[in-house]
Design a protein around this motif. Sequence first.
Motif, PDB file in Angstrom:
ATOM      1  N   ALA A  13      96.946  69.647 -22.076  1.00  0.00           N
ATOM      2  CA  ALA A  13      97.903  69.588 -23.172  1.00  0.00           C
ATOM      3  C   ALA A  13      98.624  68.242 -23.231  1.00  0.00           C
ATOM      4  O   ALA A  13      99.288  67.944 -24.209  1.00  0.00           O
ATOM      5  CB  ALA A  13      98.919  70.703 -23.040  1.00  0.00           C
ATOM      6  N   ALA A  14      98.509  67.423 -22.194  1.00  0.00           N
ATOM      7  CA  ALA A  14      99.199  66.134 -22.149  1.00  0.00           C
ATOM      8  C   ALA A  14      98.541  65.143 -23.108  1.00  0.00           C
ATOM      9  O   ALA A  14      97.328  65.159 -23.310  1.00  0.00           O
ATOM     10  CB  ALA A  14      99.182  65.587 -20.735  1.00  0.00           C
ATOM     11  N   LEU A  15      99.365  64.293 -23.665  1.00  0.00           N
ATOM     12  CA  LEU A  15      98.838  63.236 -24.516  1.00  0.00           C
ATOM     13  C   LEU A  15      98.135  62.187 -23.668  1.00  0.00           C
ATOM     14  O   LEU A  15      98.562  61.927 -22.547  1.00  0.00           O
ATOM     15  CB  LEU A  15      99.984  62.552 -25.273  1.00  0.00           C
ATOM     16  N   PRO A  16      97.101  61.571 -24.190  1.00  0.00           N
ATOM     17  CA  PRO A  16      96.502  60.450 -23.460  1.00  0.00           C
ATOM     18  C   PRO A  16      97.530  59.321 -23.336  1.00  0.00           C
ATOM     19  O   PRO A  16      98.429  59.193 -24.183  1.00  0.00           O
ATOM     20  CB  PRO A  16      95.335  60.018 -24.350  1.00  0.00           C
ATOM     21  N   PRO A  17      97.420  58.503 -22.289  1.00  0.00           N
ATOM     22  CA  PRO A  17      98.419  57.450 -22.076  1.00  0.00           C
ATOM     23  C   PRO A  17      98.627  56.537 -23.287  1.00  0.00           C
ATOM     24  O   PRO A  17      99.747  56.139 -23.584  1.00  0.00           O
ATOM     25  CB  PRO A  17      97.862  56.669 -20.893  1.00  0.00           C
ATOM     26  N   ARG A  18      97.574  56.214 -23.985  1.00  0.00           N
ATOM     27  CA  ARG A  18      97.702  55.323 -25.134  1.00  0.00           C
ATOM     28  C   ARG A  18      98.560  55.925 -26.234  1.00  0.00           C
ATOM     29  O   ARG A  18      99.419  55.266 -26.817  1.00  0.00           O
ATOM     30  CB  ARG A  18      96.307  54.999 -25.668  1.00  0.00           C
ATOM     31  N   TRP A  19      98.355  57.212 -26.531  1.00  0.00           N
ATOM     32  CA  TRP A  19      99.146  57.891 -27.559  1.00  0.00           C
ATOM     33  C   TRP A  19     100.580  58.113 -27.094  1.00  0.00           C
ATOM     34  O   TRP A  19     101.523  58.023 -27.864  1.00  0.00           O
ATOM     35  CB  TRP A  19      98.512  59.228 -27.921  1.00  0.00           C
ATOM     36  N   ARG A  20     100.738  58.443 -25.797  1.00  0.00           N
ATOM     37  CA  ARG A  20     102.071  58.662 -25.261  1.00  0.00           C
ATOM     38  C   ARG A  20     102.911  57.388 -25.357  1.00  0.00           C
ATOM     39  O   ARG A  20     104.085  57.418 -25.681  1.00  0.00           O
ATOM     40  CB  ARG A  20     101.971  59.149 -23.813  1.00  0.00           C
ATOM     41  N   LYS A  21     102.286  56.233 -25.106  1.00  0.00           N
ATOM     42  CA  LYS A  21     103.011  54.970 -25.199  1.00  0.00           C
ATOM     43  C   LYS A  21     103.350  54.635 -26.647  1.00  0.00           C
ATOM     44  O   LYS A  21     104.416  54.089 -26.931  1.00  0.00           O
ATOM     45  CB  LYS A  21     102.211  53.854 -24.548  1.00  0.00           C
ATOM     46  N   LEU A  22     102.464  54.953 -27.575  1.00  0.00           N
ATOM     47  CA  LEU A  22     102.758  54.724 -28.989  1.00  0.00           C
ATOM     48  C   LEU A  22     103.925  55.600 -29.444  1.00  0.00           C
ATOM     49  O   LEU A  22     104.875  55.106 -30.058  1.00  0.00           O
ATOM     50  CB  LEU A  22     101.526  55.009 -29.847  1.00  0.00           C
ATOM     51  N   VAL A  23     103.868  56.889 -29.111  1.00  0.00           N
ATOM     52  CA  VAL A  23     104.944  57.804 -29.492  1.00  0.00           C
ATOM     53  C   VAL A  23     106.251  57.386 -28.822  1.00  0.00           C
ATOM     54  O   VAL A  23     107.319  57.381 -29.443  1.00  0.00           O
ATOM     55  CB  VAL A  23     104.565  59.261 -29.127  1.00  0.00           C
ATOM     56  N   GLY A  24     106.180  57.006 -27.541  1.00  0.00           N
ATOM     57  CA  GLY A  24     107.363  56.577 -26.821  1.00  0.00           C
ATOM     58  C   GLY A  24     107.970  55.309 -27.397  1.00  0.00           C
ATOM     59  O   GLY A  24     109.195  55.171 -27.477  1.00  0.00           O
ATOM     60  N   THR A  25     107.131  54.371 -27.804  1.00  0.00           N
ATOM     61  CA  THR A  25     107.627  53.129 -28.404  1.00  0.00           C
ATOM     62  C   THR A  25     108.331  53.406 -29.722  1.00  0.00           C
ATOM     63  O   THR A  25     109.417  52.868 -29.980  1.00  0.00           O
ATOM     64  CB  THR A  25     106.467  52.144 -28.619  1.00  0.00           C
ATOM     65  N   LEU A  26     107.737  54.245 -30.554  1.00  0.00           N
ATOM     66  CA  LEU A  26     108.380  54.598 -31.817  1.00  0.00           C
ATOM     67  C   LEU A  26     109.688  55.351 -31.577  1.00  0.00           C
ATOM     68  O   LEU A  26     110.691  55.101 -32.251  1.00  0.00           O
ATOM     69  CB  LEU A  26     107.424  55.431 -32.675  1.00  0.00           C
ATOM     70  N   ALA A  27     109.687  56.246 -30.593  1.00  0.00           N
ATOM     71  CA  ALA A  27     110.916  56.983 -30.260  1.00  0.00           C
ATOM     72  C   ALA A  27     111.985  56.034 -29.724  1.00  0.00           C
ATOM     73  O   ALA A  27     113.172  56.194 -30.012  1.00  0.00           O
ATOM     74  CB  ALA A  27     110.619  58.079 -29.243  1.00  0.00           C
ATOM     75  N   MET A  28     111.567  55.018 -28.963  1.00  0.00           N
ATOM     76  CA  MET A  28     112.520  54.038 -28.434  1.00  0.00           C
ATOM     77  C   MET A  28     113.161  53.234 -29.563  1.00  0.00           C
ATOM     78  O   MET A  28     114.373  52.978 -29.537  1.00  0.00           O
ATOM     79  CB  MET A  28     111.817  53.090 -27.468  1.00  0.00           C
ATOM     80  N   ILE A  29     112.388  52.869 -30.557  1.00  0.00           N
ATOM     81  CA  ILE A  29     112.922  52.130 -31.707  1.00  0.00           C
ATOM     82  C   ILE A  29     113.943  52.997 -32.449  1.00  0.00           C
ATOM     83  O   ILE A  29     115.034  52.537 -32.794  1.00  0.00           O
ATOM     84  CB  ILE A  29     111.787  51.672 -32.634  1.00  0.00           C
ATOM     85  N   VAL A  30     113.598  54.263 -32.672  1.00  0.00           N
ATOM     86  CA  VAL A  30     114.518  55.183 -33.344  1.00  0.00           C
ATOM     87  C   VAL A  30     115.779  55.368 -32.507  1.00  0.00           C
ATOM     88  O   VAL A  30     116.896  55.377 -33.046  1.00  0.00           O
ATOM     89  CB  VAL A  30     113.819  56.531 -33.628  1.00  0.00           C
ATOM     90  N   LEU A  31     115.620  55.507 -31.199  1.00  0.00           N
ATOM     91  CA  LEU A  31     116.770  55.681 -30.305  1.00  0.00           C
ATOM     92  C   LEU A  31     117.716  54.487 -30.382  1.00  0.00           C
ATOM     93  O   LEU A  31     118.917  54.648 -30.559  1.00  0.00           O
ATOM     94  CB  LEU A  31     116.303  55.874 -28.862  1.00  0.00           C
ATOM     95  N   VAL A  32     117.177  53.285 -30.272  1.00  0.00           N
ATOM     96  CA  VAL A  32     118.026  52.091 -30.265  1.00  0.00           C
ATOM     97  C   VAL A  32     118.704  51.901 -31.619  1.00  0.00           C
ATOM     98  O   VAL A  32     119.906  51.598 -31.680  1.00  0.00           O
ATOM     99  CB  VAL A  32     117.201  50.851 -29.859  1.00  0.00           C
ATOM    100  N   LEU A  33     117.969  52.076 -32.701  1.00  0.00           N
ATOM    101  CA  LEU A  33     118.577  51.925 -34.028  1.00  0.00           C
ATOM    102  C   LEU A  33     119.636  52.999 -34.273  1.00  0.00           C
ATOM    103  O   LEU A  33     120.730  52.704 -34.770  1.00  0.00           O
ATOM    104  CB  LEU A  33     117.510  51.984 -35.114  1.00  0.00           C
ATOM    105  N   GLY A  34     119.327  54.228 -33.919  1.00  0.00           N
ATOM    106  CA  GLY A  34     120.291  55.311 -34.102  1.00  0.00           C
ATOM    107  C   GLY A  34     121.529  55.120 -33.240  1.00  0.00           C
ATOM    108  O   GLY A  34     122.662  55.320 -33.699  1.00  0.00           O
ATOM    109  N   TRP A  35     121.314  54.694 -32.000  1.00  0.00           N
ATOM    110  CA  TRP A  35     122.456  54.469 -31.112  1.00  0.00           C
ATOM    111  C   TRP A  35     123.319  53.324 -31.636  1.00  0.00           C
ATOM    112  O   TRP A  35     124.550  53.409 -31.629  1.00  0.00           O
ATOM    113  CB  TRP A  35     121.967  54.152 -29.700  1.00  0.00           C
ATOM    114  N   ALA A  36     122.683  52.251 -32.087  1.00  0.00           N
ATOM    115  CA  ALA A  36     123.441  51.104 -32.593  1.00  0.00           C
ATOM    116  C   ALA A  36     124.265  51.484 -33.820  1.00  0.00           C
ATOM    117  O   ALA A  36     125.446  51.118 -33.920  1.00  0.00           O
ATOM    118  CB  ALA A  36     122.493  49.955 -32.921  1.00  0.00           C
TER     119      ALA A  36
END
Length: 87
Positions: A13-36
């Motif tokens: 059920a785990a995402l492959p590392p490549r997809w997990r990093k893509l999703v994580g990068t997009l989530a990080m962008i949303v997190l930083v923009l939302g936090w700011a």
Amino acid sequence: MPETDKRPAIPSAALPPRWRKLVGTLAMIVLVLGWALGAMALAQGRVTVLPAFWQFLAYVVLGIGWIVPAGLLIRWMLKFDRRPDTL
């Protein structure tokens, strides 16, 4: 005698590392923009009426508070990346 599979046991059920990093990068962008945006809104409104010490404390929390969720996100992104056959 049957051959055994030497691949590590990664949950299906785990995402492959490549997809997990893509999703994580997009989530990080949303997190930083939302936090700011949230920090700016709080800093201009509610924090300005506080006493100096509480203003300082609020600015410290608003300034570096995003690091904890970002660290948890990075930890998730790197999960299951290390394979025994490559160590």
